[in-house]
Every structure is written in C-alpha cells, then in structure tokens.
Design an enzyme around this catalytic site. Structure first.
Site, PDB file in Angstrom:
ATOM      1  N   HIS A  42       0.875  -1.132  -0.027  1.00  0.00           N
ATOM      2  CA  HIS A  42       0.084   0.031   0.070  1.00  0.00           C
ATOM      3  C   HIS A  42       0.826   1.107   0.160  1.00  0.00           C
ATOM      4  O   HIS A  42       1.971   1.178   0.379  1.00  0.00           O
ATOM      5  CB  HIS A  42      -0.898  -0.198   1.354  1.00  0.00           C
ATOM      6  CG  HIS A  42      -1.678  -1.069   1.273  1.00  0.00           C
ATOM      7  ND1 HIS A  42      -2.913  -1.125   2.153  1.00  0.00           N
ATOM      8  CD2 HIS A  42      -2.082  -2.042   0.659  1.00  0.00           C
ATOM      9  CE1 HIS A  42      -3.793  -2.099   2.092  1.00  0.00           C
ATOM     10  NE2 HIS A  42      -3.210  -2.871   1.016  1.00  0.00           N
ATOM     11  N   GLU A  92       1.000   3.875   1.651  1.00  0.00           N
ATOM     12  CA  GLU A  92       1.523   4.245   2.977  1.00  0.00           C
ATOM     13  C   GLU A  92       3.032   3.300   3.431  1.00  0.00           C
ATOM     14  O   GLU A  92       3.855   3.752   4.020  1.00  0.00           O
ATOM     15  CB  GLU A  92       0.503   4.183   4.210  1.00  0.00           C
ATOM     16  CG  GLU A  92      -0.817   5.183   3.866  1.00  0.00           C
ATOM     17  CD  GLU A  92      -1.614   4.683   3.216  1.00  0.00           C
ATOM     18  OE1 GLU A  92      -2.804   5.344   3.132  1.00  0.00           O
ATOM     19  OE2 GLU A  92      -1.594   3.643   2.689  1.00  0.00           O
ATOM     20  N   CYS A 133      -1.920  -0.463   7.614  1.00  0.00           N
ATOM     21  CA  CYS A 133      -0.972   0.905   7.478  1.00  0.00           C
ATOM     22  C   CYS A 133      -0.946   1.499   8.619  1.00  0.00           C
ATOM     23  O   CYS A 133       0.012   2.212   8.886  1.00  0.00           O
ATOM     24  CB  CYS A 133      -1.526   1.501   6.134  1.00  0.00           C
ATOM     25  SG  CYS A 133      -1.404   0.956   4.707  1.00  0.00           S
ATOM     26  N   CYS A 147      -5.603   2.015   6.118  1.00  0.00           N
ATOM     27  CA  CYS A 147      -6.315   0.784   6.444  1.00  0.00           C
ATOM     28  C   CYS A 147      -5.672   0.341   7.726  1.00  0.00           C
ATOM     29  O   CYS A 147      -4.669   0.965   8.181  1.00  0.00           O
ATOM     30  CB  CYS A 147      -6.081  -0.376   5.246  1.00  0.00           C
ATOM     31  SG  CYS A 147      -4.482  -1.056   5.190  1.00  0.00           S
TER      32      CYS A 147
END
Length: 163
Positions: A101, A103, A134, A131
C-alpha cells in the site's frame, strides 16, 4: 496424532502486528523501494506535502496500480523545517505484493533513506484514510501523526486497533 481441539488458538492480533512490523522492516526488498523523485514541494506545509502525495497517486495510476499515494515528512509539525523523507505510490499491482500500500511503501522508503526503523518525529500524509495494516505499520514505526484526504484531515497519532 493430536486432534484439532488440542491446538492453541491463533492470536490474530499478534499475527497481524508481526506482519505489519515485518513489512516495514523489509525495506529495500523490491526495486521500487525508493520510488520518489526526491523532489521537495515549493510550499513546505500541509498543502505542499499533500500535493506530493497526490503526485504519488498519479505515479501509481500511470504505472497501472491502485490510486493511492503517501509521503513521510520529517519534522512535519515544524512547518519551515519539514522535509519529505519517504515517497509512496501504491505498488500492490506492480510489485504483486498485497502489503505494498502507498503508506507502507512510504514507510519502507523513509526507513531506508534515514537508515532507521524509528520514524518518530515524522508525519504521514496520505491521499486516503489508512487501512488497519497501514495504521499499525505507522504505529510500530513511531509515526507521530497521520494526515489524510484532500481536506488534510488530522487523523492524530496512529494506534493499534483490535482485529
């Protein structure tokens, strides 16, 4: 042979926390470990940092990936001294890595560039709400503050949530 009832239950929280930590610590694993151009924004403030996160989103989309972007800023609370130390376009599709992701990519990049897994004193700017993975990764890395979305909503300090 033991029956399935003899097995200890799996602690999902511990497993997910370990996965989040390990994905932050595996910095430099892929060729995209240092995705950002290293360009600092003209304005070293929340608006400028979020604009660079949006540029990371654009980079991800151009690469055929998911539309997310993030940056890690050192000394982000001291606006005049804030400097981007980690860039993160989403790499889930391009790296075939479900943990890549934006992040997480930004956390890995910052840890690699700074030579430490301790990112205290840093702020994460992300194009979307993080999420749980993260947010846990940011928490374990010591990120001080999350700022997300085009409205630059202050998400406060990252924290671990129950699974």
């Amino acid at each position: 042979m033991s029956s399935s009832s003899d097995r200890k239950p799996v602690n999902r929280r511990a497993v997910l926390s370990a996965l989040a930590v390990s994905s932050v610590l595996v910095a430099g694993k892929s060729a995209s470990a240092q995705p950002g151009p290293g360009v600092q924004p003209a304005r070293a403030d929340g608006e400028g940092f979020m604009a660079v996160a949006a540029d990371m989103l654009d980079e991800a989309v151009k690469a055929g990936d998911q539309p997310f972007g993030a940056v890690v800023v050192k000394n982000g609370k001291v606006v005049k001294n804030g400097k981007i130390v980690g860039w993160g376009p989403s790499r889930v599709v391009s790296d075939t890595d479900p943990t890549a992701h934006a992040e997480m990519v930004a956390l890995r990049d910052a840890a690699t560039r700074l030579g430490t897994r301790d990112l205290s004193g840093c702020t994460m700017y992300s194009t979307s709400h993080p999420c749980p993975m993260c947010e846990a990764g940011a928490c374990w890395a010591g990120i001080d503050q999350f700022v997300h979305g085009s409205a630059r909503r202050d998400g406060g300090a990252p924290r671990l949530r129950r699974c």
